[in-house]
Design a protein around this motif. Structure first.
Motif, PDB file in Angstrom:
ATOM      1  N   TYR A 116      91.179   1.519 -32.884  1.00  0.00           N
ATOM      2  CA  TYR A 116      91.914   2.050 -31.676  1.00  0.00           C
ATOM      3  C   TYR A 116      91.005   1.865 -30.282  1.00  0.00           C
ATOM      4  O   TYR A 116      91.460   2.531 -29.517  1.00  0.00           O
ATOM      5  CB  TYR A 116      92.359   3.425 -31.983  1.00  0.00           C
ATOM      6  CG  TYR A 116      93.845   3.374 -32.855  1.00  0.00           C
ATOM      7  CD1 TYR A 116      95.084   3.590 -31.991  1.00  0.00           C
ATOM      8  CD2 TYR A 116      93.893   3.011 -34.275  1.00  0.00           C
ATOM      9  CE1 TYR A 116      96.300   3.611 -32.834  1.00  0.00           C
ATOM     10  CE2 TYR A 116      94.839   3.052 -34.734  1.00  0.00           C
ATOM     11  CZ  TYR A 116      96.310   3.291 -34.303  1.00  0.00           C
ATOM     12  OH  TYR A 116      97.353   3.464 -34.941  1.00  0.00           O
ATOM     13  N   VAL A 122      92.664   9.498 -30.905  1.00  0.00           N
ATOM     14  CA  VAL A 122      92.801   9.295 -32.261  1.00  0.00           C
ATOM     15  C   VAL A 122      91.604   9.774 -32.946  1.00  0.00           C
ATOM     16  O   VAL A 122      91.960  10.339 -34.095  1.00  0.00           O
ATOM     17  CB  VAL A 122      92.760   7.848 -32.288  1.00  0.00           C
ATOM     18  CG1 VAL A 122      92.872   7.274 -33.774  1.00  0.00           C
ATOM     19  CG2 VAL A 122      93.968   7.112 -31.589  1.00  0.00           C
ATOM     20  N   LEU A 188      98.055   5.080 -39.610  1.00  0.00           N
ATOM     21  CA  LEU A 188      97.350   4.692 -38.289  1.00  0.00           C
ATOM     22  C   LEU A 188      97.121   2.945 -38.334  1.00  0.00           C
ATOM     23  O   LEU A 188      97.516   2.352 -37.302  1.00  0.00           O
ATOM     24  CB  LEU A 188      96.022   5.300 -38.062  1.00  0.00           C
ATOM     25  CG  LEU A 188      96.067   6.582 -37.613  1.00  0.00           C
ATOM     26  CD1 LEU A 188      94.737   7.403 -37.420  1.00  0.00           C
ATOM     27  CD2 LEU A 188      96.690   7.000 -36.221  1.00  0.00           C
TER      28      LEU A 188
END
Length: 307
Positions: A116, A122, A188
């Protein structure tokens, strides 16, 4: 309520539990020999970084740390003077399982953080979920007592040990925290794969490249382990713990080895953000088909390799 079983039932359960130890250990050794040459060419002789440190720690702790568990399950002694050794092996098994999952968790957090592009939101989300799962596991383990509900003919049968129903439920609850963590990482990664797919098709390729299938296997393995605690007999409760640890260790080792794939680190095509179909790695951590290739790969590499 006391649980009872005949000697034949105990022997059968112990035999199955031993298979559940021997098979994953065999897979672990085979996997190590299969990838040793690639490890030597990509890791050996390079500068020691956080990424390589955790790679070695996970790979060799799993390989050699499982041997005492093999001794525990294949020991048949019932001599009183040997019981302290058996108890030490059982305690070792519990702490080794915890260490294995902690190592894998740290590496998965690092990987997802890089995937990410170092997004701190996150990272904060992952840390909150991870700490919450860990606290939950500790509380549920310490909240109960270990009163033995097994009948005398089951409570001691060599080094293999039966687990009472009450204790198994608490252990299942503790492992459910790890299941939540695996689902979080899996989700995720899956979200990232779908976002990449929005720019180019072939979802399965992206799922494989992002490791989503790997994490899916880890989730299933963990769920099956929890199932052994809640639905199996005394000697089979938690029998898939070693299977789960080995699967987790092999999956994260594979992801780390794939990160060192020269085709990922140094694209061979004229377009640095694209690889031809013949150059596609089987499994990698990023999608070379998007403009995020250079950025994501750099972030992932810098987080784990400090390069």
């Amino acid at each position: 309520m006391s649980e009872t079983a005949t000697e034949a039932q105990i022997q059968e359960a112990i035999y199955i539990s031993r298979i559940l130890i021997l098979v994953p250990l065999t897979v672990l050794v085979y996997e190590y020999l299969l990838t040793l040459e690639y490890e030597a060419s990509t890791f050996w002789g390079t500068r020691l970084t956080w990424g390589s440190f955790f790679f070695y720690l996970n790979r060799y702790t799993s390989l050699f740390g499982t041997l005492p568990i093999l001794i525990q399950y294949y020991s048949t002694t019932t001599e009183p003077r040997k019981q302290p050794v058996c108890q030490a092996l059982r305690l070792y098994h519990q702490y080794f399982a915890l260490l294995s999952q902690v190592l894998v968790s740290v590496m998965l957090i690092m990987r997802t953080f890089a995937l990410y592009q170092r997004n701190k939101t996150v990272l904060a989300f992952m840390l909150v979920v991870t700490i919450g799962a860990f606290v939950f596991a500790v509380v549920i383990l310490l909240s109960g007592n270990d009163v033995d509900t097994l009948a005398p003919n089951i409570a001691a049968f060599g080094c293999p040990e039966g687990t009472s129903h009450a204790k198994s439920l608490r252990l299942a609850g503790a492992w459910s925290g790890m299941l939540v963590f695996d689902i979080m990482i899996f989700s995720l990664t899956l979200v990232k794969a779908f976002k990449m797919n929005a720019r180019r098709g072939d979802l399965l390729t992206l799922l494989v490249r992002d490791g989503s299938i790997y994490f899916g296997i880890m989730v299933i393995s963990n769920a099956c382990n929890i199932g052994t605690y809640t639905m199996s007999g005394p000697f089979l409760r938690g029998g898939a713990t070693t299977v789960t640890n080995v699967v987790s260790s092999v999956m994260i080792s594979r992801l780390m080895l794939n990160l060192r794939d020269p085709m990922i680190r140094r694209p061979q095509s004229n377009n640095p953000t694209r690889l031809s179909s013949s150059e596609d790695p089987v499994i990698s951590t990023v999608s070379p088909y998007t403009t995020e290739y250079t950025t994501t790969n750099t972030q992932w590499t810098s987080v784990l390799d400090d390069q």
